[in-house]
Design an enzyme around this catalytic site. Structure first.
Site: not given
Length: 228
Positions: A149, A187
């Site tokens: 991701s 993230k």
């Protein structure tokens, strides 16, 4: 001769590469230069490339080489820097970690660059990293990345990320976030009022948004190690 915006972008790319070890995303460039769309960033990148200041590396996620800098930046002590995604040869002048000034950091387990997974914090193994990769004071640790991701931030599955332990983050920082006290994820951090957005760097994933009390920052990305 560079325009003011071209100079600002080149300076921002250099600053973020020095700080994070990875280049900024196009969204971050857009926000930093206060532009309305990423098309403006594409034009600035193209102009810098045409003038010989940067080089984009084909078939690699956001890999940018700073070839040269304006004289004003060189006089201020800047030096060209390259971040290349998954090149097959080590950078020119690179030394094996064991011959450099290096330190052992605890390898605390795996971190999800995808959907959150349960945090693993055994610290039974260690990894050797150059001391220059560590950012100032504070405790550091390493994690193995699992998932894709964050590939557009130059972070691939299987990479080792070096994390500086801290409990706060600025918008745009890449962090280790603990969600609901048991799930860890890597993230980009954004605070939106009373909510925390954990943004991926891959269009295949959605941003995760949580009430701020559900997210605890465990550390900030300061370096990355990849085996070639």
């Amino acid at each position: 001769m560079l325009t003011r915006k071209q100079m600002e972008l080149l300076d921002f790319i250099k600053t973020r590469m020095d700080r994070d070890g990875v280049p900024p995303s196009f969204d971050e460039m857009k926000d930093a230069l206060d532009l309305r769309s990423k098309s403006g960033i594409h034009r600035l990148i193209t102009a810098l490339e045409e003038r010989g200041f940067i080089r984009r590396l084909a078939h690699r996620a956001r890999a940018i080489e700073i070839v040269k800098l304006p004289e004003a930046m060189e006089r201020a002590g800047f030096a060209p820097r390259v971040i290349e995604g998954d090149r097959t040869e080590p950078p020119r002048g690179a030394r094996p970690v064991e011959t450099a000034n290096a330190l052992d950091l605890p390898l605390m387990g795996r971190i999800a660059a995808g959907l959150p997974i349960e945090a693993i914090t055994d610290g039974a193994q260690s990894v050797t990293v150059p001391s220059m990769m560590l950012s100032g004071r504070g405790q550091h640790y390493a994690l193995e990345v699992r998932g894709d991701s964050m590939i557009e931030a130059g972070i691939n599955d299987g990479d080792i990320v070096v994390i500086r332990e801290q409990q706060t983050a600025d918008n745009g920082d890449i962090v280790v976030a603990l969600v609901a006290d048991h799930e860890a994820t890597l993230k980009r951090f954004r605070r939106r009022g009373g909510m925390i957005a954990l943004e991926p760097a891959n269009a295949s994933y959605e941003t995760q948004v949580y009430p701020d009390h559900m997210v605890k920052v465990q550390g900030r990305l300061v370096g990355l190690i990849r085996s070639y």
